[in-house]
Design an enzyme around this catalytic site. Sequence first.
Site, mmCIF file in Angstrom:
data_model
loop_
_atom_site.group_PDB
_atom_site.id
_atom_site.type_symbol
_atom_site.label_atom_id
_atom_site.label_comp_id
_atom_site.label_asym_id
_atom_site.label_seq_id
_atom_site.Cartn_x
_atom_site.Cartn_y
_atom_site.Cartn_z
ATOM 1 N N GLU A 117 0.872 -1.159 0.000
ATOM 2 C CA GLU A 117 0.000 0.000 0.000
ATOM 3 C C GLU A 117 0.917 1.219 0.000
ATOM 4 O O GLU A 117 1.803 1.318 0.856
ATOM 5 C CB GLU A 117 -0.874 -0.016 1.258
ATOM 6 C CG GLU A 117 -1.895 1.092 1.230
ATOM 7 C CD GLU A 117 -2.762 1.159 2.485
ATOM 8 O OE1 GLU A 117 -2.758 0.197 3.271
ATOM 9 O OE2 GLU A 117 -3.431 2.193 2.648
ATOM 10 N N ARG B 83 4.967 -12.488 9.832
ATOM 11 C CA ARG B 83 5.644 -11.241 9.500
ATOM 12 C C ARG B 83 6.950 -11.142 10.282
ATOM 13 O O ARG B 83 7.126 -11.758 11.327
ATOM 14 C CB ARG B 83 4.753 -10.021 9.713
ATOM 15 C CG ARG B 83 4.272 -9.762 11.105
ATOM 16 C CD ARG B 83 3.599 -8.380 11.218
ATOM 17 N NE ARG B 83 2.601 -8.133 10.205
ATOM 18 C CZ ARG B 83 2.537 -7.019 9.447
ATOM 19 N NH1 ARG B 83 3.403 -6.054 9.587
ATOM 20 N NH2 ARG B 83 1.598 -6.865 8.563
ATOM 21 N N LYS C 208 4.419 0.868 9.284
ATOM 22 C CA LYS C 208 4.543 2.159 8.606
ATOM 23 C C LYS C 208 3.920 3.282 9.425
ATOM 24 O O LYS C 208 4.416 4.401 9.423
ATOM 25 C CB LYS C 208 3.891 2.067 7.221
ATOM 26 C CG LYS C 208 4.772 1.345 6.215
ATOM 27 C CD LYS C 208 4.111 1.265 4.858
ATOM 28 C CE LYS C 208 3.094 0.153 4.812
ATOM 29 N NZ LYS C 208 2.547 -0.069 3.469
HETATM 30 P P1 ATP Z 1 2.651 -2.078 7.889
HETATM 31 O O1 ATP Z 1 1.884 -2.718 8.994
HETATM 32 O O2 ATP Z 1 4.102 -1.913 8.142
HETATM 33 O O3 ATP Z 1 2.013 -0.824 7.377
HETATM 34 P P2 ATP Z 1 1.411 -3.532 5.838
HETATM 35 O O4 ATP Z 1 1.221 -4.992 5.929
HETATM 36 O O5 ATP Z 1 0.242 -2.661 6.029
HETATM 37 O O6 ATP Z 1 2.608 -3.152 6.732
HETATM 38 P P3 ATP Z 1 1.601 -3.394 3.029
HETATM 39 O O7 ATP Z 1 2.082 -2.267 2.209
HETATM 40 O O8 ATP Z 1 0.155 -3.702 3.031
HETATM 41 O O9 ATP Z 1 2.080 -3.127 4.496
HETATM 42 O O10 ATP Z 1 2.448 -4.708 2.746
HETATM 43 C C1 ATP Z 1 2.859 -5.162 1.501
HETATM 44 C C2 ATP Z 1 3.252 -6.596 1.653
HETATM 45 O O11 ATP Z 1 4.335 -6.720 2.558
HETATM 46 C C3 ATP Z 1 2.113 -7.417 2.207
HETATM 47 O O12 ATP Z 1 2.029 -8.619 1.505
HETATM 48 C C4 ATP Z 1 2.500 -7.644 3.638
HETATM 49 O O13 ATP Z 1 1.984 -8.839 4.116
HETATM 50 C C5 ATP Z 1 4.027 -7.650 3.571
HETATM 51 N N1 ATP Z 1 4.592 -7.228 4.849
HETATM 52 C C6 ATP Z 1 4.352 -6.078 5.510
HETATM 53 N N2 ATP Z 1 5.016 -6.048 6.674
HETATM 54 C C7 ATP Z 1 5.700 -7.207 6.755
HETATM 55 C C8 ATP Z 1 6.581 -7.780 7.731
HETATM 56 N N3 ATP Z 1 6.881 -7.146 8.870
HETATM 57 N N4 ATP Z 1 7.112 -8.989 7.470
HETATM 58 C C9 ATP Z 1 6.813 -9.633 6.331
HETATM 59 N N5 ATP Z 1 6.005 -9.159 5.387
HETATM 60 C C10 ATP Z 1 5.443 -7.959 5.581
HETATM 61 MG MG MG Z 2 -1.510 -2.729 4.834
#
Ligand code: ATP
Ligand code: MG
Length: 557
Positions: free
Chosen positions: A38, A262, A272
């Site tokens: 995102e 994760r 983020k």
């Molecule tokens: P955050 O909670 O940091 O905002 P998010 O999951 O909302 O992370 P996205 O931009 O939606 O962030 O994530 C893009 C991809 O990266 C998704 O497939 C998500 O599952 C993966 N991802 C995000 N954070 C992690 C993590 N800490 N470890 C492994 N994969 C991750």
């Molecule tokens: Mg997300």
Amino acid sequence: MNDIKKEEEKSLNFIEEIVEEDLRQGKYKTILTRFPPEPNGYLHIGHAKSICLNFGLALKYGGKTNLRFDDTNPVTEDVEYVESIKEDVRWLGFQWANEFYASDYFEQIYGFAVKLIQKGLAYVDDSSSEEIASQKGTPTEPGRRNKFAERTVEENLQLFSDMREGKYKDGEKVLRARVDMASPNMQLRDPVIYRIKHAHHHRTGDKWCIYPMYDFAHGQSDSIENITHSICTLEFVTHRPLYDWFIKELEIFPSRQYEFARLNMTFTVMSKRKLLQLVNEKFVSGWDDPRMPTISGLRRRGYTPESIRFFAEKIGVQKRDNLIDVSLLEFCIREHLNKIALRKMVVFEPLKIVITNYTGEEILKSENNPEDADTGHREVPFSNELYIEREDFMENPPKKFFRLAPGQKVRLKSAYIIQCDEMIKDGNGNVTELRCTYLPESKSGGDQSGMKVQGTLHWVSVKHAIHIEVRSYDRLFRVEDPANEEGDFKEYINPDSLQIISSAYAEPGLKNAKFDERYQFLRKGYFCLDKDSSEDKMVFNRTVTLRDTWAKEQKKG
Ligand code: ATP
Ligand code: MG
């Protein structure tokens, strides 16, 4: 790809096992994965794990990976983030097959919603989000449908179209899927799939005022792109039945969702939203502050793509959440930097020494990298006035102090053995200068002195030295898992995470330092040139110390 460790024969991770089985059964000719960020912030090391997994699978099994921006939330998203994400994925060494945006599918996704309404599987609900929540029941009690669930297909089609036309305000209506209000899985209790949001979108502008929810955008985008293996993190396990339900009811490409743990890492935060707070509230200088766990921060800190890929491989892919020790990441970068870093001598806190029996100056040769003979030698000027590190001298040394002390001998790296003959002190009794003599026949490379000394010191020639700024970084937080401590995570920030030495003395060759080179300052650690460097002053970041000193210090403390 040129990686640190050659791919060894090792066991498959659970997702590789699934892929191999699918290929063996002929389920797919080739696999297609996606990385779906995102664009609401910069990528962090957790995303790197997901990137390495998704792109790595495609590389290993001859498939492809799409980069898909999951941009269904207009309020928090921005093009700045899109650009940074692309730069980071490329820098990690991966090339996507297609660059897609969920927002490009808005029309198709709208059509999917209409199809559900036509099948009697979606309805417009006028309830507030609080009302919807209160009618949902609990995991042990079923929820109940309200009167809006009774609406006819025609009525729903008209209302949904009116929602799109902008006839309603934010929150006035939502579209819900009619799944199962009694399911023990709360996600299936008639989830909201569209909401009204009158907001400008960074790509679609003001075209839309209704936006699909994550669960009605992500899987649909996967199907539109014919993604075979849709890999996400564990919090989506409970969403999988809904993911599959939509595929079945919409009769679209059967993408399959798989979940892994994760990445969480010690002494930092990995979300983020939290990282954005650190930036906005100026706890750090920006998303690329070298203390940040962002890919841009790690890059600026001096991490290499190889080291991050190596790290991702080492941590593997788990089915259970865990907390990875940041020292493992540091181990990975040390492994790589030891192989590629050019050696340089830099004195952080100088003590002047005068070699009383040496006149003139000469150019000495010193190896660029003892780990890699091909890198050859560099030239280092030597003269009778040198700086050594103040802490390398002690007036009253303890027994095993093998550095300089009155009457004691040491070797100067790539130069000569010297002996300390005399100390010069100021009015307060502080040593300001040492008088030494050198052994002419002890020159490195052709030592005829027969003398054995234990210590070797780094040094720079006073009149040739250049001034540089050195920034050393420590953990950004004082505690292992700040996000899980009581109170606000920002209360646990380490106030001493940045230490600046504004004037260190470096051998003159460092003048030609380049951004893409890595350096080992002998006995000091690994360093890289920072973008804050100017004509007047070069700035270097300490990427990592030579050894894991943190563990030791913790024990002492
Ligand atoms: P955050 O909670 O940091 O905002 P998010 O999951 O909302 O992370 P996205 O931009 O939606 O962030 O994530 C893009 C991809 O990266 C998704 O497939 C998500 O599952 C993966 N991802 C995000 N954070 C992690 C993590 N800490 N470890 C492994 N994969 C991750
Ligand atoms: Mg997300």
